[in-house]
Design a protein around this motif. Structure first.
Motif, PDB file in Angstrom:
ATOM      1  N   ASN C  33       0.806  -1.201   0.000  1.00 21.11           N
ATOM      2  CA  ASN C  33       0.000   0.000   0.000  1.00 21.11           C
ATOM      3  C   ASN C  33       0.850   1.266   0.000  1.00 21.11           C
ATOM      4  O   ASN C  33       0.460   2.285   0.550  1.00 21.11           O
ATOM      5  CB  ASN C  33      -0.940   0.019   1.191  1.00 21.11           C
ATOM      6  CG  ASN C  33      -2.352   0.211   0.718  1.00 21.11           C
ATOM      7  OD1 ASN C  33      -2.613   0.123  -0.485  1.00 21.11           O
ATOM      8  ND2 ASN C  33      -3.255   0.488   1.630  1.00 21.11           N
ATOM      9  N   VAL C  34       2.040   1.169  -0.549  1.00 22.68           N
ATOM     10  CA  VAL C  34       2.873   2.361  -0.668  1.00 22.68           C
ATOM     11  C   VAL C  34       3.450   2.397  -2.072  1.00 22.68           C
ATOM     12  O   VAL C  34       3.487   1.377  -2.766  1.00 22.68           O
ATOM     13  CB  VAL C  34       4.056   2.368   0.312  1.00 22.68           C
ATOM     14  CG1 VAL C  34       3.575   2.451   1.721  1.00 22.68           C
ATOM     15  CG2 VAL C  34       4.931   1.176   0.088  1.00 22.68           C
ATOM     16  N   GLY C 100       1.760   6.911   4.370  1.00 25.21           N
ATOM     17  CA  GLY C 100       2.367   6.427   3.131  1.00 25.21           C
ATOM     18  C   GLY C 100       3.235   7.438   2.420  1.00 25.21           C
ATOM     19  O   GLY C 100       4.199   7.078   1.756  1.00 25.21           O
ATOM     20  N   LEU C 245      -3.849   1.367  -9.491  1.00 21.79           N
ATOM     21  CA  LEU C 245      -2.722   0.984  -8.642  1.00 21.79           C
ATOM     22  C   LEU C 245      -3.022  -0.333  -7.939  1.00 21.79           C
ATOM     23  O   LEU C 245      -4.094  -0.510  -7.373  1.00 21.79           O
ATOM     24  CB  LEU C 245      -2.464   2.066  -7.583  1.00 21.79           C
ATOM     25  CG  LEU C 245      -1.330   3.058  -7.852  1.00 21.79           C
ATOM     26  CD1 LEU C 245      -1.221   4.038  -6.718  1.00 21.79           C
ATOM     27  CD2 LEU C 245      -0.021   2.368  -8.103  1.00 21.79           C
ATOM     28  N   LEU C 288      -6.897  10.694 -14.259  1.00 21.82           N
ATOM     29  CA  LEU C 288      -7.045  10.962 -12.828  1.00 21.82           C
ATOM     30  C   LEU C 288      -8.264  11.825 -12.568  1.00 21.82           C
ATOM     31  O   LEU C 288      -8.907  11.710 -11.530  1.00 21.82           O
ATOM     32  CB  LEU C 288      -5.796  11.658 -12.293  1.00 21.82           C
ATOM     33  CG  LEU C 288      -4.656  10.721 -11.951  1.00 21.82           C
ATOM     34  CD1 LEU C 288      -3.447  11.498 -11.490  1.00 21.82           C
ATOM     35  CD2 LEU C 288      -5.088   9.760 -10.858  1.00 21.82           C
ATOM     36  N   LEU C 289      -8.572  12.724 -13.527  1.00 18.94           N
ATOM     37  CA  LEU C 289      -9.722  13.596 -13.321  1.00 18.94           C
ATOM     38  C   LEU C 289     -11.025  12.818 -13.447  1.00 18.94           C
ATOM     39  O   LEU C 289     -11.956  13.006 -12.671  1.00 18.94           O
ATOM     40  CB  LEU C 289      -9.708  14.739 -14.334  1.00 18.94           C
ATOM     41  CG  LEU C 289      -8.883  15.965 -13.960  1.00 18.94           C
ATOM     42  CD1 LEU C 289      -8.979  16.997 -15.069  1.00 18.94           C
ATOM     43  CD2 LEU C 289      -9.387  16.570 -12.656  1.00 18.94           C
ATOM     44  N   PRO C 292     -10.458   8.225 -11.469  1.00 16.36           N
ATOM     45  CA  PRO C 292      -9.314   8.213 -10.552  1.00 16.36           C
ATOM     46  C   PRO C 292      -8.912   6.810 -10.115  1.00 16.36           C
ATOM     47  O   PRO C 292      -7.775   6.592  -9.715  1.00 16.36           O
ATOM     48  CB  PRO C 292      -9.809   9.011  -9.343  1.00 16.36           C
ATOM     49  CG  PRO C 292     -11.031   9.706  -9.795  1.00 16.36           C
ATOM     50  CD  PRO C 292     -11.602   8.936 -10.920  1.00 16.36           C
ATOM     51  N   GLU C 302     -14.327   5.802   0.787  1.00 13.20           N
ATOM     52  CA  GLU C 302     -13.723   6.510   1.913  1.00 13.20           C
ATOM     53  C   GLU C 302     -14.306   6.002   3.212  1.00 13.20           C
ATOM     54  O   GLU C 302     -15.517   6.044   3.430  1.00 13.20           O
ATOM     55  CB  GLU C 302     -13.977   8.009   1.775  1.00 13.20           C
ATOM     56  CG  GLU C 302     -13.067   8.656   0.756  1.00 13.20           C
ATOM     57  CD  GLU C 302     -13.338  10.135   0.626  1.00 13.20           C
ATOM     58  OE1 GLU C 302     -14.167  10.659   1.393  1.00 13.20           O
ATOM     59  OE2 GLU C 302     -12.723  10.759  -0.242  1.00 13.20           O
ATOM     60  N   LYS C 303     -13.431   5.504   4.054  1.00 16.47           N
ATOM     61  CA  LYS C 303     -13.897   5.011   5.349  1.00 16.47           C
ATOM     62  C   LYS C 303     -13.597   6.061   6.408  1.00 16.47           C
ATOM     63  O   LYS C 303     -12.540   6.666   6.405  1.00 16.47           O
ATOM     64  CB  LYS C 303     -13.187   3.709   5.691  1.00 16.47           C
ATOM     65  CG  LYS C 303     -13.842   2.512   5.021  1.00 16.47           C
ATOM     66  CD  LYS C 303     -13.050   1.254   5.270  1.00 16.47           C
ATOM     67  CE  LYS C 303     -11.972   1.103   4.225  1.00 16.47           C
ATOM     68  NZ  LYS C 303     -11.253  -0.146   4.274  1.00 16.47           N
ATOM     69  N   VAL C 304     -14.568   6.276   7.268  1.00 16.35           N
ATOM     70  CA  VAL C 304     -14.353   7.274   8.311  1.00 16.35           C
ATOM     71  C   VAL C 304     -14.103   6.559   9.639  1.00 16.35           C
ATOM     72  O   VAL C 304     -14.792   5.617   9.960  1.00 16.35           O
ATOM     73  CB  VAL C 304     -15.574   8.209   8.444  1.00 16.35           C
ATOM     74  CG1 VAL C 304     -15.284   9.274   9.485  1.00 16.35           C
ATOM     75  CG2 VAL C 304     -15.875   8.822   7.096  1.00 16.35           C
TER      76      VAL C 304
END
Lengths: 381, 402, 304
Positions: C33-34, C100, C245, C288-289, C292, C302-304
């Motif tokens: 993950n890097v 990271g 990725l 990417l725009l 992504p 997205e985890k909060v």
């Protein structure tokens, strides 16, 4: 607060401060036994073109050693070599460093034209004579009216005139394609070549810029192949040119003549291009015979690096400064005036050097060369 | 009024104040003195001893926290005096180096690197955006003012203004293109922009290609040109002194500005974004606005420094604005300490002076920077001057009670 | 049409080089993950190592040439793999717990150290180096379309590498562990997978593939230079991002797209060859725009 002043460690601090001051004030300078006159030298000693810079530096050192050994000078001459790393900003910093040392009477500098273009103003401002043994951009001398600046090798325009004489006028190749790198050198080469070619009645079918470091020329060559030119002009440096020539062979374009100027003049070209280099024509820098005094002296001095194409020029540049030192003494302004004198002439390793009003050499030795069996040999009919 | 108690209290305070002043003067003179000597160092000679001594003293002092605390206290108590005294010392520099413009040149470069690194610190340090395109911001400023000056005969002062505006717009452009991308993706896009910028200025006609732009005119004030030597009280200073004072003034102004930004709400918003974007969003912070501000304001610092650089060197070429320069700037910020203005200043000075002074480092400059980054990340991830915990006096607490 | 086919072939070759580099990026990202930004430098270091090994081996006189070449490649690949693991030990392992981006910064620095190290310590390393190995010059032509032995060989070698890689990842026990780690590090640790070992093996694997890429690059373009890793890294990274990725097959697609974009820019955009990287990067930025997560990437929630 009192507790702090009681503390011994505070004494250490004060003591170190006092010692520092005392040490600074006592100038522990050992008096020089002999007066020293310095000649500055700036070239790429690191970076992609380091080999050329080191060759020039060795040659310059040789000239200085010979002068000191000859006993003609009452003072010791020193060469102060600085590195510009082919980077204009570093070059300007190095130029400033040399100019601000009042012992430096004149400076030999710069293989890379961008660096030279950046530093001429500095040398002008300080009134230090700058002799360039190897940069090539016409504007270095022609783009300003600084009398401090002079150059003893041929500029780009002269080189192209010399080469086009042969390949267009004598050999009769009229249909050309040009590949050039987009550095200032390559760009300038392409412009000069185009201008001169069109004056002589040739046609330029295509022009392709490539960035320095390109290793794949096949897309461009595929395209050029369709245009069927008689010859390809390459305005750039050795590595890219050799790769291009190699890939021309791969694409079956051996019948097309490959032509370039002094940027290609290095045995690296033959090494990389291998047998495919055969028949490449270039305008080369002067080729010294193995028996010339300079080559012998260079070998005898035992430098580990070869003197490269610019060595003899650097040697002569130092020679000119030494000549000036003999005639007018170690004074910056007098040396500038001596070199800027219209009657100035110098006979050295590269032959006669005469400068025009821009400080540009009108002589600067050039040779036509062709690649035969993996070596550059002088062109013969 | 004649209460003896008050009087003794007053005199005690006076003594204390004098003590503070003395400490400030002594420490600053030592630092200044070391800096000057390091600058005028030629190779390895006896003066190197001068650095060993105070460094040893410093490490010995580490064991006596009381003294360190006292020095810190005196600087924080008499903040303005300490700053003014340092400025006075800095103003004095050209007089010391009047015979050696080269050293003055290094000082000017220190100042320019400092201004640029402050801009990067806003993005990398405060907001946590790993921007690899900062050399491009610097380059945009340099090219804007150089092109305007050479082609349209803009004066330097108008040029620097234009550079600020254009680089801010450039920062906004990159910022808005990268709003969606975070972390690695942001790093990648900025790398791509850095390369694109370099390729463009290297190949376009109007930027002079790789030959760059030469003979950029010197700034003038009225009839006074920056290329003439500065005469103060009958002492002739080299022409670099003009630039030195200009850069000094702008660097001080930038430091002030950076400090104000750090203490403002904007600075707090940036830190919130750095710590956790989602949490920041939940607290009602406009993350996009914060990022755009960081991009634009950071770029302004870079562009300003670039414009001065262009006029000072009087020559620019693409080679000065490469990926390498971006990494050097990142190295400065990391070494000095992320999000610490004092740290960035120290980093900028160290990393400008050391490679210039020590021959081996000059040859292996990038290697040296690479090793520094790794060493700092492993051994001192906070940098030389770690980020301070923010202080607030919500309930009228005394400043140093938290 | 012939021109287009010829350009596709040259673009494909470039694309395969990029794909091999990008696969390394993706493999490392998937597990750790890097982003190991110095990966491309490791690749080209592989080429330099092979040159050094070759100079050394060719001094042994009784070795026939084919044996020298064989051993050169084997040794170079293994040495580069070991260098990769050393990088992991020094510059990645200490930061495993940090954000990271710290690893990104430290590996950018490693890249600089490798490049400058080659420049300073390799004999005259600053100038471009002629690569001593190359493919035989056989070629056959079909209606103007020239296909060379080198083209076929590169495709075959790349194919073999990907076949072996997928075999290793999907069929062996270590491969299983690698897959497990890339899905969930904590869970893998709970199940008793030795993370240190997995990281080391992944780095070794990625670096060996990189070394092959570097050597192929040298053999095809005949030249290696110390600073090729910089552009190679940015483009390889871009290709990995375009593909998504962490996804090796995505990296192949990304690499091929970028290779063909560059080669077409050189050939068909008038005066476009100096700007070929710009076109490649524009494609990347657009990706990417608008996408992504990349072509084959998972959608990140997205985890909060």
């Amino acid at each position: 607060m009192k507790s702090i002043f009681k503390n011994k460690i505070y004494l250490v601090l004060v003591f170190s401060l006092i010692l520092a001051f005392v040490l600074c004030q006592t100038n522990l300078v050992w008096a020089d036994a002999k007066k020293v006159v310095k000649i500055g030298f700036i070239d790429p000693l690191t970076g992609p073109t380091a080999a050329i810079g080191i060759g020039a530096k060795n040659s310059a050192e040789l000239a200085v050693q010979q002068a000191n050994a000859s006993g003609e000078f009452t003072y010791e001459i020193q060469l102060v070599a600085e590195d510009d790393a082919s980077d204009p900003a570093t070059g300007v910093a190095a130029a400033l460093k040399l100019c601000s040392d009042s012992d430096v009477v004149a400076v030999i500098s710069h293989f890379n034209s961008p660096v030279a273009l950046a530093t001429v103003h500095t040398f002008h401002r300080f009134g230090v004579a700058q002799i360039m043994p190897s940069s090539i951009h016409p504007d270095v001398t022609r783009g300003n009216d600084y009398k401090e600046v002079s150059r003893i090798c041929a500029d780009n325009i002269a080189e192209h005139n010399f080469g086009v004489d042969l390949v267009v006028d004598k050999l009769g190749y009229k249909k050309w394609s040009s590949i050039y790198d987009t550095s200032s050198y390559g760009d300038n080469c392409n412009n000069n070549f185009k201008k001169i070619l069109e004056e002589r009645g040739g046609v330029l079918l295509s022009e392709d810029g490539i960035s320095v470091g390109t290793k794949d020329f096949r897309p461009i060559l595929n395209k050029i192949k369709e245009l069927k030119p008689e010859a390809i002009y390459f305005g750039g440096l050795t590595t890219e040119a050799a790769l291009c020539k190699r890939q021309m062979h791969e694409l079956g374009m051996d019948d097309i003549v490959f032509f370039g100027v002094t940027g290609l003049d290095s045995e690296t070209f033959n090494e990389i291009a291998g047998p495919t280099a055969e028949g490449t024509i270039i305008v080369g820098k002067l080729a010294l015979g193995e028996d010339s005094d300079f080559v012998k002296a260079y070998k005898a001095a035992g430098f580990s690096e070869p003197y490269e194409a610019t060595g003899p020029y650097a040697y002569d540049a130092i020679g000119i400064i030494l000549e000036a030192l003999k005639k007018v003494g170690p004074d910056r302004k007098a040396i500038v005036d001596y070199i800027a004198d219209p009657d100035f002439e110098y006979h050295g390793v590269i032959g006669l050097t005469k400068l025009d009003e821009d400080g540009q050499s009108v002589t600067g030795g050039l040779t036509l060369k062709v690649s035969r069996n993996g070596k550059w040999v002088p062109w013969s009919e | 009024m004649d209460n003896p108690d008050t009087r003794s209290n007053y005199s005690q305070r006076l003594y204390k104040k004098i003590g503070y002043f003395l400490i400030i003067i002594v420490t600053e003179v030592i630092i200044f003195y070391m800096f000057i000597n390091f600058l005028s160092l030629k190779g390895i000679d006896y003066k190197l001893f001068l650095f060993v001594l105070p460094i040893i003293a410093f490490f010995v002092l580490q064991r006596y926290q009381k003294i360190i605390n006292f020095v810190k206290e005196s600087h924080s108590q008499c903040n303005s005096f300490s700053i003014i005294f340092m400025i006075l010392l800095l103003i004095f520099i050209p007089f010391l180096f009047k015979d050696n413009p080269y050293l003055l040149h290094i000082c000017i470069m220190c100042g320019l690197y400092l201004i640029t690194a402050l801009g990067l610190n806003i993005q990398l340090g405060s907001t946590g955006m790993v921007n690899f395109a900062f050399a491009a911001f610097f380059g945009v400023g340099a090219y804007t003012s150089a092109l305007l000056a050479v082609n349209f005969h803009f004066s330097f002062w108008l040029g620097i203004l234009a550079a600020i505006i254009i680089s801010a717009l450039f920062g906004l452009l990159i910022g808005s293109l990268t709003l969606k991308s975070t972390g690695f993706y942001y790093a990648l896009v900025t790398m791509a922009f850095q390369i694109i910028f370099h390729l463009l200025v290297n190949n376009l006609r109007f930027t002079g290609g790789s030959g760059g732009i030469s003979n950029i005119p010197f700034p003038t004030i009225g009839k006074y040109s920056f290329s003439s030597s500065l005469n103060i009280f009958g002492i002739n200073l080299p022409y670099q002194a003009n630039y030195y004072y200009l850069v000094l003034a702008i660097a001080l102004f930038s430091l002030y500005l950076a400090k104000r930004l750090y203490n403002s709400r904007t600075g707090l918003v940036w830190n919130a974004i750095r710590e956790d974007e989602i949490a920041a969003k939940c607290q009602g912070i406009s993350v996009n606005k914060g990022k755009l501000e960081a991009s634009a304001i950071g770029a302004i610092f870079g562009g300003m420094a670039g414009a001065i650089y262009a006029h000072y060197i009087s020559f620019i070429s693409p080679e000065s604005f490469t990926f390498h320069f971006s990494v050097v700037l990142i190295c400065i910020v990391i070494l000095g300490g992320l999000d610490n203005i004092l740290g960035v200043a120290i980093g900028a000075v160290l990393l400008t002076v050391i490679p210039e002074k020590i021959r081996f480092f000059a040859e292996a400059r990038m290697l040296f920077y690479g090793i520094i980054i790794i060493a700092v990340l492993i051994f001192k991830p906070q940098g030389l001057v770690p980020e301070r915990i923010r202080k607030y006096n919500f309930l009228n607490f005394k400043k140093d009670s938290i | 049409m012939v021109l287009v086919i010829n350009q596709v072939i040259t673009g494909l070759m470039l694309g395969i080089m990029y794909a091999l580099i990008a696969s390394g990026f993706s493999l490392l990202f998937g597990v750790l993950n890097v982003v190991q930004f110095a990966h491309a430098d490791v690749c080209f270091l592989g080429a330099f190592v092979s040159m050094a090994v070759m100079t050394f081996l060719s001094k042994i006189e009784f070795f026939p040439t084919w044996l020298v070449i064989f051993f050169t490649i084997i040794f170079a690949v293994i040495i580069t793999g070991i260098i990769g693991t050393i990088i992991e030990k020094i510059c990645v392992k200490p930061f495993r717990k940090s954000p990271g981006l710290i690893i990104l910064l430290s590996t950018v620095a490693v890249g600089f150290i490798i490049r400058e190290g080659i420049k300073i310590f390799y004999p005259s390393g600053a100038s471009p180096k002629f690569f001593p190995l190359s493919f035989p010059q056989w070629a056959f032509s079909m209606g103007g379309v020239t296909i060379r032995f080198s083209n076929i060989m590169i495709i075959i070698i790349a194919g073999i590498i990907y076949f072996l890689l997928s075999l290793f990842i999907n069929k062996t026990k270590i491969g299983l562990q690698i897959r497990a780690t890339s899905q969930n590090v904590e869970a893998a640790q709970v199940l008793g997978i030795d993370l240190d070992k997995i990281f080391m093996i992944t780095f070794f694997l990625a670096s060996t593939i990189g070394a092959v890429a570097g050597i192929l690059n040298g053999m095809y373009y005949n030249i290696v230079k110390f600073d090729m890793g910089l552009m190679g890294g940015i483009i390889g990274f871009s290709a990995a991002v375009m593909g998504g990725l962490g996804n090796i097959y995505g990296a192949i697609i990304g690499g091929l797209i970028l290779g063909i974009v560059e080669s077409f820019t050189m050939a068909f955009v008038p005066g476009g060859s100096p700007y070929k990287e710009i076109f490649a990067f524009i494609v990347v930025v657009l990706f990417l725009l608008f996408k992504p997560s990349g072509i084959l990437g998972k959608k990140v929630i997205e985890k909060v």
